[in-house]
Design a protein around this motif. Structure first.
Motif, mmCIF file in Angstrom:
data_model
loop_
_atom_site.group_PDB
_atom_site.id
_atom_site.type_symbol
_atom_site.label_atom_id
_atom_site.label_comp_id
_atom_site.label_asym_id
_atom_site.label_seq_id
_atom_site.Cartn_x
_atom_site.Cartn_y
_atom_site.Cartn_z
ATOM 1 N N GLN A 13 27.726 9.091 3.948
ATOM 2 C CA GLN A 13 29.178 8.914 3.919
ATOM 3 C C GLN A 13 29.639 8.117 5.136
ATOM 4 O O GLN A 13 28.966 8.103 6.175
ATOM 5 N N PRO A 14 30.775 7.464 5.031
ATOM 6 C CA PRO A 14 31.331 6.766 6.204
ATOM 7 C C PRO A 14 31.468 7.718 7.392
ATOM 8 O O PRO A 14 31.836 8.880 7.229
ATOM 9 N N LEU A 86 28.722 4.875 10.780
ATOM 10 C CA LEU A 86 28.457 3.909 9.719
ATOM 11 C C LEU A 86 29.705 3.640 8.888
ATOM 12 O O LEU A 86 30.514 4.549 8.629
ATOM 13 N N GLU A 87 29.825 2.394 8.468
ATOM 14 C CA GLU A 87 30.957 1.930 7.682
ATOM 15 C C GLU A 87 30.460 1.389 6.353
ATOM 16 O O GLU A 87 29.294 0.968 6.253
ATOM 17 N N LEU A 125 16.885 0.457 2.094
ATOM 18 C CA LEU A 125 18.273 0.356 1.662
ATOM 19 C C LEU A 125 19.127 1.408 2.348
ATOM 20 O O LEU A 125 18.798 2.599 2.342
ATOM 21 N N VAL A 126 20.233 0.950 2.920
ATOM 22 C CA VAL A 126 21.240 1.839 3.490
ATOM 23 C C VAL A 126 22.521 1.651 2.693
ATOM 24 O O VAL A 126 23.031 0.533 2.579
ATOM 25 N N THR A 127 23.024 2.738 2.135
ATOM 26 C CA THR A 127 24.267 2.696 1.372
ATOM 27 C C THR A 127 25.267 3.633 2.022
ATOM 28 O O THR A 127 24.986 4.821 2.205
#
Length: 130
Positions: A13-14, A86-87, A125-127
Motif C-alpha cells: 500500500q502507499p 512508497l508511492e 515487480l513492485v506494485t
C-alpha cells in the motif's frame, strides 16, 4: 557465469516500505559500480539509485531522494535497497545491474547510461496500490 538475482518485490500500500536484495555471483562487487533501475509500464527503463565500486559514493534520482537508500555488502557480494514511503508512481519492475567503475552522475545512473552496465538481473515487480 555472472548472475544477479533480484528479490523482495511485491504488492504494498502507499506509504509502505520494501527492501530489495540483489545477491551477485560470478564477479566481485567491489570491482563494479551497481545501479538499481526501474521500468514502469509503457516507460523507458531509467536509473533510480547507484553505488560506486570502492568508496560507497551514492547517487539518487530526485524522485527517490530521502525515501530510498542503496547499500552494498561486499563480504556477501550483495546490493540492497531500502524503499520507504512508497508511492503509486514507484510501481515498476526493478532491476539491479553491475558495470565497470565510473563516476556516478545523472548520466551514469540514468536511462542514458544503461549501456555502461554489463550485467543485469531479471527484475522484480513492485506494485504500490491501495
Amino acid at each position: 557465469q555472472v548472475q544477479l538475482v533480484e528479490s523482495g518485490g511485491g504488492l504494498v500500500q502507499p506509504g509502505s516500505s520494501l527492501r530489495l536484495s540483489c545477491p551477485v555471483s560470478g564477479l566481485s562487487l567491489d570491482n563494479y559500480m551497481v545501479g538499481w533501475f526501474r521500468q514502469a509500464p509503457g516507460m523507458e527503463r531509467d536509473g533510480v539509485s547507484c553505488i560506486s565500486s570502492s568508496d560507497d559514493n551514492t547517487y539518487y534520482t530526485d524522485s527517490v531522494k530521502g525515501r530510498f537508500t542503496i547499500s552494498r555488502d561486499n563480504a556477501k557480494n550483495t546490493v540492497a535497497r531500502q524503499m520507504n514511503s512508497l508511492e503509486p508512481e514507484d510501481t515498476a519492475v526493478y532491476y539491479c545491474a553491475a558495470g565497470h567503475p565510473r563516476a556516478l552522475t545523472d548520466y551514469t545512473c540514468s536511462r542514458y547510461g544503461i549501456w555502461l552496465y554489463d550485467y543485469w538481473g531479471q527484475g522484480t515487480l513492485v506494485t504500490v496500490s491501495s
